[in-house]
Each structure stands twice: as structure tokens, then as C-alpha cells.
Motif scaffolding. Structure first.
Motif: not given
Length: 233
Positions: A152-176
Motif C-alpha cells: 500500500e505504501f509503494h502504491q501510494a507513492l506512485i498513485s498520482a502518476c496519472g496512468s492506470k495502466l502504469l499502476m496496474e503493470a507495477h502492481a503485477a510486478v510488485f506481487d511477483k
């Protein structure tokens, strides 16, 4: 063998009351893979899964094929499915990809973040810091909560990036990346906690260059610590 009674699960993000049974089962199985309750290389026999997750065989096939597309499960043709194995090369590649995505997203988020973003970030860090204190005391019973708040902290850090696709790609990699940490139960203690604090400080100052340097040390340090604990499963 998969136990018929599965312990409490934490999914990323948390489940909602409006989910279908199929979606709920998908999230439960996915969380059990990420948190190591279904270990790397384990055969996923449909009959056992049906009992453990109270889900139909046809739904389970759909779920496992979905997880296969995410790289968390390996489809073995007529032989069925198994949890994806782990390797040093895979961990390093995942870490490099996470770093690439997260540093880019940080830059965008720092430029666009406003007061609401700062509030989300401070709140996320507070919860993470409390869990890190518990882990530092030697209480590993909070390991799953610790990693959820880390996510949640790392997602919060990038949550204002303005790109849903970037957020989703990051979340998938972070999970791995998270799966490797959970299987190795790799907690670096005060070093990681300090890096999180420094990331928060840099974010509130909009100091992107400092934040990226901290993030490089944070991710590379996590990889080195996990590998230092011994061979991967």
C-alpha cells in the motif's frame, strides 16, 4: 497436499462484499501463491483444490488459466497445473522491471501529487511503520500484514502518476517480487524501515532524484537479503 481448511488470507488489494464466488476464489488462490501457502512447484490437483476452495472444477480451470497468464501458475498441458517455480535469474529480472516501472511512476507522481496524495502517503507510511516495529521485535505473525502495508505504501507513492495502466503493470510486478520475499520471509529490519522513511521525506519534498536513489538501494538490498538467506525453494 492442500489442506481442506485454509488459514486467514490477505489479498492485494482486499476483497469486497460484491465479488462473485469465482472472483473470490481467484483472489484466495492467488493470495495463497503470493504468500507461499501454495509453495513453488506444488502440483495443483483440481480435486484437492475443489475441496479446499469449495469451487467447481470448471471454475478452477478458468482461475488457473488466468493465473497462468499472470505467470504465477504453469500449465502443463494434459498433466495439469503447478505453482510457478522460483529462480535467482527470475528474481533479478522482476526486481529490475519493478525498479524501471516504479522510478518512472515516482517521477510522474511527484510532479502531479497534491494534498490528497500527501495525505494518502502519510497514512500508508504510518501503518507500514507500525508493522515494521512489530516485525523488528521478532513477531513474524504479522508478516502478511507487513507486506500488505508495504504494498500500500509503494502504491501510494506512485498513485498520482496519472496512468492506470502504469499502476496496474507495477502492481503485477510488485506481487511477483512480494512472492519471493514471503517465501524467503526476508525482512531487513531497521535498514528497510529507514529507507521507507526517507522515501516519505523525499516525496513530501518532491525530491525525485533522491527518492529514485533510495528506491534503487531499497530494491537491490531486498534482493541481496533474500538471496543471502540461502537457496530459493
Amino acid at each position: 497436499m492442500i489442506k481442506s481448511q485454509i488459514s486467514k488470507r490477505i489479498s492485494l488489494p482486499q476483497e469486497t462484499s460484491t465479488e462473485t464466488i469465482a472472483e473470490s476464489s481467484y483472489r484466495r488462490i492467488r493470495a495463497d501463491i503470493l504468500f507461499g501457502r501454495l509453495p513453488p512447484g506444488q502440483k495443483l490437483k483440481l480435486d484437492n483444490l475443489k475441496t479446499a476452495y469449495d469451487t467447481s472444477i470448471s471454475t478452477l480451470r478458468e482461475i488457473l488459466n488466468r493465473l497462468s497468464s499472470e505467470g504465477l501458475v504453469v500449465a502443463e498441458g494434459q498433466r495439469g497445473f503447478e505453482v510457478s517455480p522460483m529462480s535467482v535469474a527470475d528474481l533479478k529480472e522482476i526486481a529490475e522491471l519493478r525498479l524501471l516501472l516504479e522510478t518512472h511512476a515516482l517521477e510522474q507522481s511527484f510532479a502531479r501529487g497534491e494534498m490528497e496524495w500527501e495525505a494518502r502517503l502519510v497514512s500508508a507510511h504510518y501503518k507500514l511503520a507500525r508493522m515494521e516495529q512489530a516485525m523488528a521485535s521478532g513477531d513474524t505473525s504479522h508478516a502478511e500484514e507487513w507486506k500488505r502495508y508495504d504494498w500500500e505504501f509503494h502504491q501510494a507513492l506512485i498513485s498520482a502518476c496519472g496512468s492506470k495502466l502504469l499502476m496496474e503493470a507495477h502492481a503485477a510486478v510488485f506481487d511477483k517480487y512480494l512472492r519471493y520475499q514471503m517465501v524467503a520471509l526476508s525482512y531487513r529490519g531497521a535498514v528497510a524501515a529507514q529507507e521507507h522513511q526517507h522515501l516519505l521525506d523525499a516525496a513530501l519534498k518532491r525530491d525525485g532524484e533522491t527518492a529514485k536513489m533510495i528506491l534503487v538501494a531499497h530494491i537491490q538490498g531486498g534482493v541481496e537479503h533474500a538471496l543471502a538467506k540461502g537457496p530459493l525453494p
